[in-house]
Structure formats: structure tokens, C-alpha cells
Design a protein around this motif. Structure first.
Motif, short mmCIF file in Angstrom:
data_model
loop_
_atom_site.label_atom_id
_atom_site.label_comp_id
_atom_site.label_asym_id
_atom_site.label_seq_id
_atom_site.Cartn_x
_atom_site.Cartn_y
_atom_site.Cartn_z
N THR A 174 37.57 21.03 -34.71
CA THR A 174 38.36 21.89 -33.83
C THR A 174 39.40 21.08 -33.07
O THR A 174 40.55 21.49 -32.96
CB THR A 174 37.43 22.62 -32.83
N GLN A 175 39.00 19.91 -32.54
CA GLN A 175 39.93 19.09 -31.75
C GLN A 175 40.09 17.67 -32.28
O GLN A 175 41.11 17.04 -32.03
CB GLN A 175 39.45 19.03 -30.29
N VAL A 176 39.09 17.15 -32.96
CA VAL A 176 39.16 15.79 -33.50
C VAL A 176 38.58 15.79 -34.91
O VAL A 176 37.94 16.75 -35.33
CB VAL A 176 38.38 14.78 -32.61
N THR A 177 38.78 14.69 -35.64
CA THR A 177 38.25 14.59 -37.00
C THR A 177 36.76 14.23 -36.97
O THR A 177 36.25 13.74 -35.96
CB THR A 177 38.99 13.51 -37.81
N MET A 178 36.12 14.46 -38.10
CA MET A 178 34.69 14.12 -38.19
C MET A 178 34.49 12.62 -38.05
O MET A 178 33.47 12.19 -37.50
CB MET A 178 34.10 14.63 -39.51
N SER A 179 35.42 11.81 -38.50
CA SER A 179 35.26 10.35 -38.35
C SER A 179 35.28 9.96 -36.87
O SER A 179 34.56 9.05 -36.46
CB SER A 179 36.32 9.59 -39.14
N VAL A 180 36.08 10.65 -36.05
CA VAL A 180 36.10 10.37 -34.61
C VAL A 180 34.77 10.78 -34.00
O VAL A 180 34.21 10.06 -33.16
CB VAL A 180 37.28 11.10 -33.93
N ILE A 181 34.23 11.92 -34.42
CA ILE A 181 32.92 12.37 -33.91
C ILE A 181 31.86 11.32 -34.26
O ILE A 181 31.05 10.94 -33.42
CB ILE A 181 32.54 13.76 -34.47
N ARG A 182 31.89 10.84 -35.50
CA ARG A 182 30.91 9.83 -35.91
C ARG A 182 31.07 8.55 -35.09
O ARG A 182 30.07 7.98 -34.64
CB ARG A 182 31.05 9.53 -37.40
N GLU A 183 32.30 8.10 -34.87
CA GLU A 183 32.53 6.89 -34.06
C GLU A 183 31.99 7.07 -32.65
O GLU A 183 31.33 6.16 -32.11
CB GLU A 183 34.03 6.57 -34.01
#
Length: 193
Positions: A174-183
């Protein structure tokens, strides 16, 4: 064995199974947000993932419309749970010791309730789709990779991030990529360790 799951991770699985449709990665994601699941819920909230985003992303994927409709075989469900350390026979035995014999036996179903998918443990359904089974398998692998002796809600989220596509990816990004969520998740897990 269910004891490998933290209380938060157990809650995620129980809440996902309690829904009215098949257990999908989206159901697991929803369960991470319906109650406080610690770091996993915190990271999702900080990343802009909300129940509203999940509802919007999942609007067109109900019942038969869902990609990869999964198995309707309870034995398959038992096998996937066994592969991540949950022995359904041991769970049943433990519950019967705590709450009395036959606690999970089928009960009379009120008129008008569809019983065609009623499972052997009295749940209205316990059908894990292929991708949900993969999420649970990956959550165990993530716990092992992080040298954790328990599977937590954060490991389930890591599994979802590895499997997510379609509506689940849309809800997560919704607001960030899945890679950012993982980080973000990995950073919080490392700080908590």
C-alpha cells in the motif's frame, strides 16, 4: 508439536482458521492485524498495511475466484501442520485433558448451517490453500535461519512476504514495497534478539 509456536503465532493460525473461507495467505495476513502480534503487527502498521487495505485488495478473490484453490483434504492439512511441528493428535489429547473427553467432537449443527466442509475437529473449515501451507513451511525455515527455537508471528509474516502475490502483494505494498517491510522486520527482530 504446537509448542514450537509462540502464543502470538498460534493466535494467527487459530484466527485464520476461524474465518469463513479457505485459509489463504491473505487470511494469515489479516490475522496478523486483527490482534496485537508484537513486532509483526508493529511493522505492518508502520508500513501502512491495514485491514482496509486488505479488504480492498481481496475484494475480487472470494471463494472459487481465488487463485490456486487449494486442497479440500484434511489429511493434507494435517500433514502440512505436522511438517512444521504440530501434531493434531497431540493437540486433541492435550485439549481433552484440559477440557474433557470429546471436547472437539462434532456437535449438532443448527438448521441452515452448511456442514459440507465441516472438519473432523469441529471447525466449520480448516482448509489450507497451497500458498498458506507454503507460508507455514517457510515460517519454520525463517525461524531456523534466525536461530530461533520458536516460530513467532514475525516468522509467519516473513513467510507471507516470500509467498505473496496478487491481492496479498497489493495489500502489503500500500505504501512501501515488500522488501522494505522485510528490512524493517529483520531490523526489529535483530534489535529484539
Amino acid at each position: 508439536m504446537f509448542e514450537r509456536f509462540s502464543a502470538q503465532a498460534r493466535g494467527v493460525v487459530v484466527d485464520a482458521v476461524a474465518g469463513s473461507g479457505p485459509v489463504t495467505p491473505m487470511e494469515l495476513l489479516t490475522a496478523l492485524l486483527t490482534s496485537d502480534r508484537g513486532i509483526a503487527t508493529e511493522v505492518l502498521t508502520e508500513s501502512g498495511v491495514s485491514l482496509d487495505a486488505i479488504r480492498r485488495a481481496g475484494a475480487g478473490t472470494r471463494d472459487g475466484d481465488s487463485k490456486g484453490a487449494g486442497s479440500n483434504n484434511l489429511d493434507d492439512d494435517a500433514e502440512i501442520l505436522k511438517s512444521i511441528g504440530i501434531d493434531l493428535d497431540a493437540v486433541r489429547e492435550s485439549l481433552e485433558q484440559s477440557f474433557g473427553e470429546g471436547v472437539l467432537d462434532e456437535t449438532p449443527v443448527p438448521d441452515g448451517v452448511d456442514t459440507s466442509r465441516k472438519g473432523r475437529f469441529g471447525f466449520p473449515r480448516s482448509r489450507f490453500e497451497k500458498d498458506s501451507k507454503k507460508v507455514l513451511e517457510l515460517s519454520l525455515r525463517e525461524a531456523l535461519a534466525h536461530k530461533d527455537n520458536r516460530i513467532g508471528a514475525e516468522h509467519i509474516l516473513l513467510g507471507i512476504l516470500r509467498v505473496a502475490d496478487g491481492p496479498t502483494r497489493q495489500a502489503l505494498e500500500t505504501q512501501v514495497t515488500m522488501s522494505v517491510i522485510r528490512e524493517r522486520l529483520e531490523a526489529k527482530m535483530n534489535r529484539a534478539a
